[in-house]
Design a protein around this motif. Sequence first.
Motif, short mmCIF file in Angstrom:
data_model
loop_
_atom_site.label_atom_id
_atom_site.label_comp_id
_atom_site.label_asym_id
_atom_site.label_seq_id
_atom_site.Cartn_x
_atom_site.Cartn_y
_atom_site.Cartn_z
N GLN A 240 0.79 -1.30 -0.02
CA GLN A 240 0.04 0.08 -0.07
C GLN A 240 0.92 1.18 0.07
O GLN A 240 0.52 2.22 -0.73
CB GLN A 240 -1.03 -0.10 1.02
CG GLN A 240 -2.25 1.25 1.01
CD GLN A 240 -2.99 0.95 2.15
OE1 GLN A 240 -2.75 0.23 3.45
NE2 GLN A 240 -3.91 1.67 2.08
N VAL A 241 1.97 1.23 0.63
CA VAL A 241 2.85 2.32 0.69
C VAL A 241 3.61 2.56 -0.72
O VAL A 241 3.53 3.61 -1.27
CB VAL A 241 4.23 1.99 1.62
CG1 VAL A 241 5.07 3.19 1.79
CG2 VAL A 241 3.36 2.06 3.25
N LYS A 242 3.81 1.34 -1.22
CA LYS A 242 4.60 1.54 -2.65
C LYS A 242 3.61 2.04 -3.56
O LYS A 242 3.92 2.87 -4.60
CB LYS A 242 4.93 0.19 -3.07
CG LYS A 242 5.93 0.16 -4.19
CD LYS A 242 6.63 -1.25 -4.63
CE LYS A 242 7.16 -1.13 -5.86
NZ LYS A 242 7.87 -2.35 -6.12
N ALA A 243 2.22 1.58 -3.49
CA ALA A 243 1.21 1.92 -4.57
C ALA A 243 0.83 3.36 -4.38
O ALA A 243 0.55 3.93 -5.39
CB ALA A 243 0.02 1.28 -4.36
N ASN A 244 1.04 4.10 -3.20
CA ASN A 244 0.88 5.65 -2.78
C ASN A 244 2.06 6.29 -2.98
O ASN A 244 1.80 7.56 -3.09
CB ASN A 244 0.20 5.71 -1.53
CG ASN A 244 -1.50 5.33 -1.50
OD1 ASN A 244 -2.12 6.03 -2.03
ND2 ASN A 244 -1.63 4.15 -1.01
#
Length: 128
Positions: free
Chosen positions: A34-38
């Motif tokens: 989720q961090v990488k996606a954002n």
Amino acid sequence: MPAWDDYKAEAKSRGALAHELYAVVSTPTGDPAQVKANLPAHLAYQAKQEAAGHLFLAGPVSDESGALMEGMGLIIYQADSLEAARALAEADPMHASGARSFVLRRWLINEGGLTLSLRLSGQSVALG
């Protein structure tokens, strides 16, 4: 313990700068995907805040040993109030999506100095 505004006034009266900034400690909530996606939206948001004059400094912070990057970040905002700084932090896509949580603190800059060396053809920047 003195109230914030009283402390700030007292610092100014003794000759301190007493410039108020806002420190955001940003921590992943658990899902690295989720961090990488954002990340792209977060970086675009940070660039927008920098261009608007709200972002002072930002970047990752190591663990206590200084050896590992655990995903914690530090963001320093320039804003008109704690509420305005909170709105900036809440609107960051990392925080708005729930990929990261944050703690916001007022930071009163009293002492210190900053030296900047910029080498355009050498493509380097050094803070001293």
